[in-house]
Write a protein that holds these residues in place. Sequence first.
Motif, PDB file in Angstrom:
ATOM      1  N   GLU A 308      82.009  74.779  22.009  1.00 32.46           N
ATOM      2  CA  GLU A 308      82.627  74.812  20.676  1.00 32.46           C
ATOM      3  C   GLU A 308      82.301  76.118  19.969  1.00 32.46           C
ATOM      4  O   GLU A 308      83.177  76.727  19.327  1.00 32.46           O
ATOM      5  N   ARG A 309      81.057  76.582  20.096  1.00 33.95           N
ATOM      6  CA  ARG A 309      80.682  77.844  19.468  1.00 33.95           C
ATOM      7  C   ARG A 309      81.412  79.013  20.112  1.00 33.95           C
ATOM      8  O   ARG A 309      81.843  79.955  19.435  1.00 33.95           O
ATOM      9  N   GLU A 310      81.561  78.985  21.437  1.00 37.85           N
ATOM     10  CA  GLU A 310      82.272  80.064  22.132  1.00 37.85           C
ATOM     11  C   GLU A 310      83.717  80.176  21.645  1.00 37.85           C
ATOM     12  O   GLU A 310      84.234  81.288  21.465  1.00 37.85           O
ATOM     13  N   LEU A 311      84.368  79.049  21.459  1.00 37.41           N
ATOM     14  CA  LEU A 311      85.778  79.050  21.075  1.00 37.41           C
ATOM     15  C   LEU A 311      85.982  79.122  19.565  1.00 37.41           C
ATOM     16  O   LEU A 311      87.122  79.180  19.105  1.00 37.41           O
ATOM     17  N   GLY A 312      84.896  79.086  18.798  1.00 42.92           N
ATOM     18  CA  GLY A 312      85.014  79.145  17.349  1.00 42.92           C
ATOM     19  C   GLY A 312      85.562  77.862  16.753  1.00 42.92           C
ATOM     20  O   GLY A 312      86.225  77.897  15.696  1.00 42.92           O
ATOM     21  N   LEU A 313      85.309  76.724  17.380  1.00 39.88           N
ATOM     22  CA  LEU A 313      85.796  75.437  16.887  1.00 39.88           C
ATOM     23  C   LEU A 313      84.797  74.836  15.910  1.00 39.88           C
ATOM     24  O   LEU A 313      83.605  75.145  15.917  1.00 39.88           O
ATOM     25  N   ARG A 314      85.297  73.942  15.070  1.00 39.99           N
ATOM     26  CA  ARG A 314      84.404  73.230  14.158  1.00 39.99           C
ATOM     27  C   ARG A 314      83.491  72.293  14.933  1.00 39.99           C
ATOM     28  O   ARG A 314      83.836  71.823  16.022  1.00 39.99           O
ATOM     29  N   LYS A 315      82.346  72.007  14.382  1.00 41.46           N
ATOM     30  CA  LYS A 315      81.371  71.160  15.050  1.00 41.46           C
ATOM     31  C   LYS A 315      81.964  69.775  15.319  1.00 41.46           C
ATOM     32  O   LYS A 315      82.506  69.122  14.412  1.00 41.46           O
ATOM     33  N   GLY A 316      81.891  69.336  16.553  1.00 37.54           N
ATOM     34  CA  GLY A 316      82.390  68.020  16.934  1.00 37.54           C
ATOM     35  C   GLY A 316      83.862  67.973  17.301  1.00 37.54           C
ATOM     36  O   GLY A 316      84.344  66.937  17.782  1.00 37.54           O
ATOM     37  N   GLU A 317      84.586  69.073  17.106  1.00 30.37           N
ATOM     38  CA  GLU A 317      86.034  69.052  17.370  1.00 30.37           C
ATOM     39  C   GLU A 317      86.320  68.875  18.862  1.00 30.37           C
ATOM     40  O   GLU A 317      87.162  68.049  19.252  1.00 30.37           O
TER      41      GLU A 317
END
Length: 419
Positions: A308-317
């Motif tokens: 999620e951090r690599e892709l810049g997604l919100r936490k839990g998405e």
Amino acid sequence: MSSGGLELPPGDGGHEGGPADAPGGAAGTFAAGAVSLAPPTAGDVRAGAELDWGADAWSEVRTRAQRAGRAYIWLNLIEQRLRSVVGAVLRPVYEPVHGGDDWVVAAAGPAGQEWVQRAVAVREVSRRKGYLLDSADDNVLSFLTLPQLRELMVQHWPCFEPYFDDRREIELALDELEVTRNVVSRNRALSRPVLEQAERASARLLEVLGAGAGSPAADRLPIDAVEDLVGDRYADVISVHPDRVRLQRMLPAEDLFGGARRLDAIGIGLNLLVQNFSGRRLVRLTEAGCRVRLLFLNPASSAVKRRERELGLRKGELSRSVEMNILHVRRVRAGLKDPSCFDIHVFDETPRFTAYLVEGESSGIAVVQSYLRRARGMEAPVLVLRGGGRGGQKDSEHGLFPTYREEFESVWEDSRPVS
């Protein structure tokens, strides 16, 4: 090296005969176009100026030759197949009455008398000059061209009708090939769209004429003539796509998974299967005898959070998306009469690739993608691999299919089942 001291550029820059130019392959290296044969301009009166070719001209010549060679292979394959079909159907009708090669003349009738006599004459010249290198070609039928074979088929369609359902489909495919045949026979420039159209028409025609081995579902990507020639250079990689969107244009989910007898998939969320192949279709596929094993990344693992951090997604998405996919396949499994043939597992390791290993009765296909740091799965490059089916052989020494199969089995052993 030519007599003028010119040397062909190396072939590493672009092989249009390789899988990248197969049906569904990535765009080639060279742009379409013809080498200019126009005379020099008024200001350039130097003798032989038009004979000079630079690197760009040589690249265009190579592109012409590669496309024409690829098209010629398809046309040759179609002509030989159609010759075999015409001989198998018409020979038993005409040969008992007319005998020898005269049955071809009789089958052509008055309407084809001119071109069949020309074929007879060409055969005689080939005999005298020693051009007949194979005794199997020493017959009039071998000297008929594709349009003439088509004419025989159309004239005697009632004889072919019991074997082929749709005359119109055959004629349309041959119409499309005629454009390519005309260009190749005169050594003119062949554009990429026309080449791709010819390849699609050839594949369709071979399927209609019954040249394939097994049903389309069991052999979803039939081996084409080009793959037979150059396949060893690329292991078992039969096509490469820059992203999953282009893959699905050429290989829809139904063609990939339909008719499978064994389906193993590993990845984060397995969206290619879950989001593009309906639950009802998956139920029917499993109840028809397909063995399914699905490996998801554990949505509660730390690996999901890192992704999620690599892709810049919100936490839990991402974890919620994976959970929804797992719930979907659990509902599919719950609807089966025999859930034991449908296994769902999760793994906690760092995901390195996603792979769909699909095997039928006679062939296997694998769709493989590596995970890139900043790109979603839909945007990552895709490899399509040829693998052995349950009845086929696998090349464990040179192929990539067994490598990913082994990797899948290794992760499966360390994974945990989903209740």
